[in-house]
Design an enzyme around this catalytic site. Sequence first.
Site, PDB file in Angstrom:
ATOM      1  N   THR A 155      13.174 -22.825   1.453  1.00  0.00           N
ATOM      2  CA  THR A 155      14.587 -22.635   1.493  1.00  0.00           C
ATOM      3  C   THR A 155      14.609 -21.209   0.904  1.00  0.00           C
ATOM      4  O   THR A 155      13.807 -20.700   0.101  1.00  0.00           O
ATOM      5  CB  THR A 155      15.295 -23.532   0.429  1.00  0.00           C
ATOM      6  OG1 THR A 155      16.499 -22.959   0.240  1.00  0.00           O
ATOM      7  CG2 THR A 155      14.385 -23.841  -0.933  1.00  0.00           C
ATOM      8  N   ASP A 156      15.801 -20.552   0.921  1.00  0.00           N
ATOM      9  CA  ASP A 156      16.312 -19.385   0.599  1.00  0.00           C
ATOM     10  C   ASP A 156      16.364 -19.401  -1.097  1.00  0.00           C
ATOM     11  O   ASP A 156      16.210 -18.264  -1.785  1.00  0.00           O
ATOM     12  CB  ASP A 156      17.393 -18.617   1.029  1.00  0.00           C
ATOM     13  CG  ASP A 156      18.519 -19.542   1.020  1.00  0.00           C
ATOM     14  OD1 ASP A 156      18.810 -20.661   0.382  1.00  0.00           O
ATOM     15  OD2 ASP A 156      19.682 -19.163   1.617  1.00  0.00           O
ATOM     16  N   GLU A 157      16.699 -20.570  -1.452  1.00  0.00           N
ATOM     17  CA  GLU A 157      16.832 -20.659  -2.870  1.00  0.00           C
ATOM     18  C   GLU A 157      15.606 -20.294  -3.856  1.00  0.00           C
ATOM     19  O   GLU A 157      15.632 -20.220  -5.030  1.00  0.00           O
ATOM     20  CB  GLU A 157      17.118 -22.205  -3.382  1.00  0.00           C
ATOM     21  CG  GLU A 157      18.677 -22.490  -2.645  1.00  0.00           C
ATOM     22  CD  GLU A 157      19.416 -23.779  -3.212  1.00  0.00           C
ATOM     23  OE1 GLU A 157      19.045 -24.051  -4.270  1.00  0.00           O
ATOM     24  OE2 GLU A 157      20.418 -24.139  -2.630  1.00  0.00           O
ATOM     25  N   TYR A 184      15.514 -28.158  -8.346  1.00  0.00           N
ATOM     26  CA  TYR A 184      15.311 -28.220  -6.820  1.00  0.00           C
ATOM     27  C   TYR A 184      14.691 -27.220  -6.416  1.00  0.00           C
ATOM     28  O   TYR A 184      13.434 -27.113  -5.774  1.00  0.00           O
ATOM     29  CB  TYR A 184      16.513 -28.204  -6.106  1.00  0.00           C
ATOM     30  CG  TYR A 184      16.594 -28.129  -4.451  1.00  0.00           C
ATOM     31  CD1 TYR A 184      15.710 -28.841  -3.647  1.00  0.00           C
ATOM     32  CD2 TYR A 184      16.805 -26.888  -3.923  1.00  0.00           C
ATOM     33  CE1 TYR A 184      15.731 -28.634  -2.426  1.00  0.00           C
ATOM     34  CE2 TYR A 184      16.725 -26.500  -2.640  1.00  0.00           C
ATOM     35  CZ  TYR A 184      16.132 -27.378  -1.946  1.00  0.00           C
ATOM     36  OH  TYR A 184      16.071 -27.076  -0.464  1.00  0.00           O
ATOM     37  N   LYS A 203      10.528 -26.510  -5.205  1.00  0.00           N
ATOM     38  CA  LYS A 203      10.143 -26.015  -3.763  1.00  0.00           C
ATOM     39  C   LYS A 203       9.393 -24.745  -3.858  1.00  0.00           C
ATOM     40  O   LYS A 203       8.405 -24.579  -2.827  1.00  0.00           O
ATOM     41  CB  LYS A 203      11.565 -25.632  -3.013  1.00  0.00           C
ATOM     42  CG  LYS A 203      12.428 -26.958  -2.625  1.00  0.00           C
ATOM     43  CD  LYS A 203      11.714 -27.778  -1.572  1.00  0.00           C
ATOM     44  CE  LYS A 203      12.019 -27.244  -0.039  1.00  0.00           C
ATOM     45  NZ  LYS A 203      11.288 -28.227   0.771  1.00  0.00           N
TER      46      LYS A 203
END
Length: 329
Positions: A117-119, A141, A145
Amino acid sequence: MKLLVCGGAGFIGSHFTRIRARDFGDDVVVLDKLTYAGRRENLQDVPHTFVHGAIEDPEAVEQALDGVQAVVNFAAETHVDRSIAEPDAFVKTHSLGTHTLLEGARAAGVRYVQVSTDEVYGSIEQGTFTEESPLAPSSPYSATKAGADLLVWSYFHTYGMETLICRGSNNYGPYQYPEKLIPLMVLNALHGDKLPVYGDGQQVRNWIHATDFARGIGHVLDHGEPGAVYNVGGPDECPNLDVVNRIIALTGRERDELIEYVADRPGHDRRYSLSSERVRALGWEPQVRFEEGLAETVAWYRDNAWWWEPIRSGEYRDYYARHYGKALG
Ligand code: NAD
Ligand code: DAU
């Protein structure tokens, strides 16, 4: 090719499985734990072999890997709000699960694509993240990741395993569980429930249709360079309040009647933005603009009550009441 798709009964994994089985003729095995977010219904129109199990279970992983040539790992806990309230499952699935799956794939000698993810880059006020941007995750989260990404890369660096990582921006489209912004707002608007906007609603997300992300992951699987990271970002950025107002218009509701500003998410990332030049150089580009994709998505939810009715009348109501402090109508 015979392909193992972990987490294939979830939102994006089911789009990916459908595209690979239908358009590429792949023989797909799905390994999925069927958490609250995983649903067999998501794959009811898709030929596949289903293995019910967790990526942190070595026996289930070994069974699912039998005869496959590659693994794509979507399996994850994916809702930031749940990671803030109860991080345990995030640590287990992203750390132990990714490790167990990597060990299975290494023993089987197969190519491995991690869906990320970009997060993991954190928030960016201006400009855009490239694959060289530092990792600065801000929620349980995104931190777990990011940890999974580092472990995946270490299997390339240390063992020479063919690992690749795809980092996507915010996905939307059919089959998305209604805890996420777009399906939550669509279903609430259709039902006349309030639309809970966090903080000032000016947080910006970089929206990508799930079929575009799924195709991007397929490009990386087929053409990507082992050891590389590929950002797969959407064509449009939009502040949350604009997204909500578009949904209100598409559902024929009155703007002032429904929006409710609620307490902000702790540690809320202000803006995400991805540069996707590397995956574009492989020949991928997004096909769905946000305006068109959002209208189609609203129509899909309006026309597919069979899909969301069992969710909205079940445990989701308890989650909603716990999280938002009020019952759904
Ligand atoms: P989702 O929550 O809809 O589905 C997750 C799936 O994984 C479910 O089918 C669930 O049952 C399964 N699963 C969870 N834990 C498991 C475990 N331990 N073992 C086996 N299966 C397990 O998620 P999604 O939105 O489709 O996201 C898929 C992947 O894409 C995730 O890795 C997520 O981090 C990543 N991603 C999502 C987005 C987004 O906007 N939704 C954007 C970028 C990246
Ligand atoms: O950026 C990719 C990520 O996008 C994925 O990795 C995650 O799995 C996915 O859940 C998503 O994370 P976000 O936190 O951006 O998505 P979410 O739909 O939860 O929220 C989108 C924005 O909307 C965010 O700024 C918070 C806001 N929001 C969300 C909800 C659920 C609200 O204002 N009200 C809400 O009720």
